[in-house]
Design a protein around this motif. Structure first.
Motif, PDB file in Angstrom:
ATOM      1  N   TYR A  36       1.103  -1.114  -0.134  1.00 50.80           N
ATOM      2  CA  TYR A  36       0.014  -0.097  -0.090  1.00 50.80           C
ATOM      3  C   TYR A  36       1.003   1.171  -0.142  1.00 50.80           C
ATOM      4  CZ  TYR A  36      -4.154  -2.895   1.409  1.00 50.80           C
ATOM      5  OH  TYR A  36      -4.879  -3.931   1.433  1.00 50.80           O
ATOM      6  N   GLN A  38       0.764   5.584   0.850  1.00 51.80           N
ATOM      7  CA  GLN A  38      -0.060   6.617   1.548  1.00 51.80           C
ATOM      8  C   GLN A  38       0.683   7.729   1.663  1.00 51.80           C
ATOM      9  OE1 GLN A  38      -0.274   6.154   6.024  1.00 51.80           O
ATOM     10  NE2 GLN A  38      -2.245   7.084   5.955  1.00 51.80           N
ATOM     11  N   ASN A  41      -1.593  12.809   4.845  1.00 51.97           N
ATOM     12  CA  ASN A  41      -2.937  13.081   5.347  1.00 51.97           C
ATOM     13  C   ASN A  41      -4.057  12.480   4.462  1.00 51.97           C
ATOM     14  OD1 ASN A  41      -2.167  15.016   7.459  1.00 51.97           O
ATOM     15  ND2 ASN A  41      -1.963  16.493   5.983  1.00 51.97           N
ATOM     16  N   ARG A  42      -3.622  11.276   3.894  1.00 53.28           N
ATOM     17  CA  ARG A  42      -4.660  10.554   3.190  1.00 53.28           C
ATOM     18  C   ARG A  42      -4.600   9.128   3.603  1.00 53.28           C
ATOM     19  NH1 ARG A  42      -5.657  12.494  -1.866  1.00 53.28           N
ATOM     20  NH2 ARG A  42      -7.304  10.995  -1.646  1.00 53.28           N
ATOM     21  N   GLY A  43      -5.695   8.229   3.129  1.00 53.25           N
ATOM     22  CA  GLY A  43      -5.682   6.877   3.476  1.00 53.25           C
ATOM     23  C   GLY A  43      -4.624   6.133   2.575  1.00 53.25           C
ATOM     24  N   LEU A  44      -4.732   4.767   3.048  1.00 54.15           N
ATOM     25  CA  LEU A  44      -3.957   3.842   2.249  1.00 54.15           C
ATOM     26  C   LEU A  44      -4.626   3.582   0.715  1.00 54.15           C
ATOM     27  CD1 LEU A  44      -2.904   3.595   5.257  1.00 54.15           C
ATOM     28  CD2 LEU A  44      -2.154   1.411   4.669  1.00 54.15           C
ATOM     29  N   PHE A  46      -4.197   0.851  -2.210  1.00 49.56           N
ATOM     30  CA  PHE A  46      -3.748  -0.571  -2.974  1.00 49.56           C
ATOM     31  C   PHE A  46      -2.819  -0.136  -3.980  1.00 49.56           C
ATOM     32  CE2 PHE A  46      -3.464  -4.955  -3.556  1.00 49.56           C
ATOM     33  CZ  PHE A  46      -4.222  -5.195  -4.659  1.00 49.56           C
ATOM     34  N   LEU A  88       4.590   7.220   1.834  1.00 49.10           N
ATOM     35  CA  LEU A  88       4.928   6.315   2.635  1.00 49.10           C
ATOM     36  C   LEU A  88       4.456   5.040   2.109  1.00 49.10           C
ATOM     37  CD1 LEU A  88       6.107   5.943   5.521  1.00 49.10           C
ATOM     38  CD2 LEU A  88       4.036   6.343   6.428  1.00 49.10           C
ATOM     39  N   PHE A  90       3.898   0.999   2.744  1.00 54.04           N
ATOM     40  CA  PHE A  90       3.725  -0.337   3.722  1.00 54.04           C
ATOM     41  C   PHE A  90       3.299  -1.778   2.858  1.00 54.04           C
ATOM     42  CE2 PHE A  90       3.128   2.184   7.436  1.00 54.04           C
ATOM     43  CZ  PHE A  90       2.394   3.360   7.097  1.00 54.04           C
ATOM     44  N   ARG A 110       9.800   5.473   3.911  1.00 55.22           N
ATOM     45  CA  ARG A 110       9.338   6.827   3.461  1.00 55.22           C
ATOM     46  C   ARG A 110      10.177   6.945   2.160  1.00 55.22           C
ATOM     47  NH1 ARG A 110       6.364  10.881   4.577  1.00 55.22           N
ATOM     48  NH2 ARG A 110       5.903   9.895   6.753  1.00 55.22           N
TER      49      ARG A 110
ATOM     50  N   LEU B  90      -8.921   5.496  10.376  1.00 55.57           N
ATOM     51  CA  LEU B  90      -9.212   5.082   8.968  1.00 55.57           C
ATOM     52  C   LEU B  90     -10.389   4.041   9.020  1.00 55.57           C
ATOM     53  CD1 LEU B  90      -5.389   4.804   7.835  1.00 55.57           C
ATOM     54  CD2 LEU B  90      -7.000   6.373   7.032  1.00 55.57           C
ATOM     55  N   PHE B 105      -9.236   1.670   1.494  1.00 58.22           N
ATOM     56  CA  PHE B 105      -9.320   2.405   2.718  1.00 58.22           C
ATOM     57  C   PHE B 105      -9.901   3.816   2.181  1.00 58.22           C
ATOM     58  CE2 PHE B 105      -6.601   0.564   5.942  1.00 58.22           C
ATOM     59  CZ  PHE B 105      -5.957  -0.442   5.383  1.00 58.22           C
ATOM     60  N   GLY B 106     -10.451   4.347   3.197  1.00 55.12           N
ATOM     61  CA  GLY B 106     -11.169   5.969   3.100  1.00 55.12           C
ATOM     62  C   GLY B 106      -9.912   6.467   3.445  1.00 55.12           C
ATOM     63  N   PRO B 107     -10.099   8.126   3.267  1.00 51.73           N
ATOM     64  CA  PRO B 107      -9.350   9.016   3.535  1.00 51.73           C
ATOM     65  C   PRO B 107      -9.032   9.465   4.793  1.00 51.73           C
ATOM     66  CG  PRO B 107     -11.381  10.126   2.647  1.00 51.73           C
ATOM     67  CD  PRO B 107     -11.321   8.518   2.670  1.00 51.73           C
ATOM     68  N   GLY B 108      -9.741   8.702   5.733  1.00 47.39           N
ATOM     69  CA  GLY B 108      -9.542   9.057   7.049  1.00 47.39           C
ATOM     70  C   GLY B 108     -10.349  10.254   8.053  1.00 47.39           C
ATOM     71  N   ARG B 110      -9.074  13.194  10.674  1.00 45.18           N
ATOM     72  CA  ARG B 110      -8.199  13.445  11.711  1.00 45.18           C
ATOM     73  C   ARG B 110      -8.607  14.209  13.032  1.00 45.18           C
ATOM     74  NH1 ARG B 110      -2.876  12.684  11.579  1.00 45.18           N
ATOM     75  NH2 ARG B 110      -2.749  12.915   9.444  1.00 45.18           N
TER      76      ARG B 110
END
Lengths: 115, 114
Positions: A36, A38, A41-44, A46, A88, A90, A110, B90, B105-108, B110
């Protein structure tokens, strides 16, 4: 215990050069491996996964990964890095002891791509 | 539609407040997840729902309360949080809980707890 290791906290590469982000795993049975990415400030997102079959897996955005059973590795690669690849990354494996419910993530690497 | 949406994007709350995080997916997925992520760390699993039933609770404090009203929605109710609960939360979904299933995954959200 099941585990995933990403030995490098950070990888630096020049734009246009090939990149490799390393991942090794320790899993009982057949591993189901994922990568994954990232962005801040975002989600992961795929990128790709290995379930079975061809050891070379191709994924999104020109990324690929090679499954090596003897070395228990699943390194992420790209022939020519872009500045926009900086993020980043994972590596992850679904935990067979939980029927796949749980995902074990590596600590993350990173990637910095310099123009 | 291959998207997981989360609301709100940002949330600031005091330690005595009650708030909720929401997650929605319309991919027909039957497994949904809540993760907590601290800066520069991997996501930590909190809860897993499979077919709208709680399957995994990773010993999460009771000040976090999950809810799955239907197969498309997942909520996380927050009450009496601590400053150390500040993180990116998340949500994810997968077709099922199979080992080969990809999580999306969603954007989350904060979250900042004052």
């Amino acid at each position: 215990a099941q585990s995933v290791a990403q030995p490098e906290d950070q990888v630096n590469v020049a734009e246009g050069n090939p990149l490799t982000v390393k991942c090794t795993y320790s899993v009982s049975g057949n591993p189901y491996l994922f990568w994954y990415v990232q962005y801040p400030n975002r989600g992961l997102q795929f990128l790709l996964k290995y379930i079975t079959g061809d050891n070379l897996v191709k994924g999104s955005y020109g990324f690929e990964a090679e499954f090596n059973k003897s070395q228990t590795s699943f390194h992420l690669k790209k022939p020519s890095a872009l500045v926009s690849d900086s993020a980043l990354y994972f590596c992850a494996v679904r935990d067979p002891n939980t029927g796949g419910f749980k995902t074990i993530f590596g600590a993350g690497t990173r990637l910095f791509v310099k123009a | 539609d291959t998207e997981v949406t989360q609301t709100p994007k940002h949330l600031v709350m005091g330690m005595t407040n009650k708030k909720s995080l929401k997650c929605e997916q319309h991919m027909g997925h039957r497994a949904m997840y809540w993760y907590k992520q601290k800066a520069k760390k991997p996501p930590e699993l909190m809860f897993v729902y499979s077919y709208e039933k709680l399957s995994i609770n990773e010993s999460v404090p009771s000040r976090f309360s999950p809810e799955c009203p239907n197969s498309s929605l997942l909520n996380l109710h927050l009450h009496a949080l601590q400053p150390e609960d500040s993180a990116l939360y998340l949500c994810a979904s997968s077709p099922d809980s199979g080992r080969g299933d990809t999580q999306y995954f969603g954007p989350g959200t904060r979250l900042t707890v004052l």
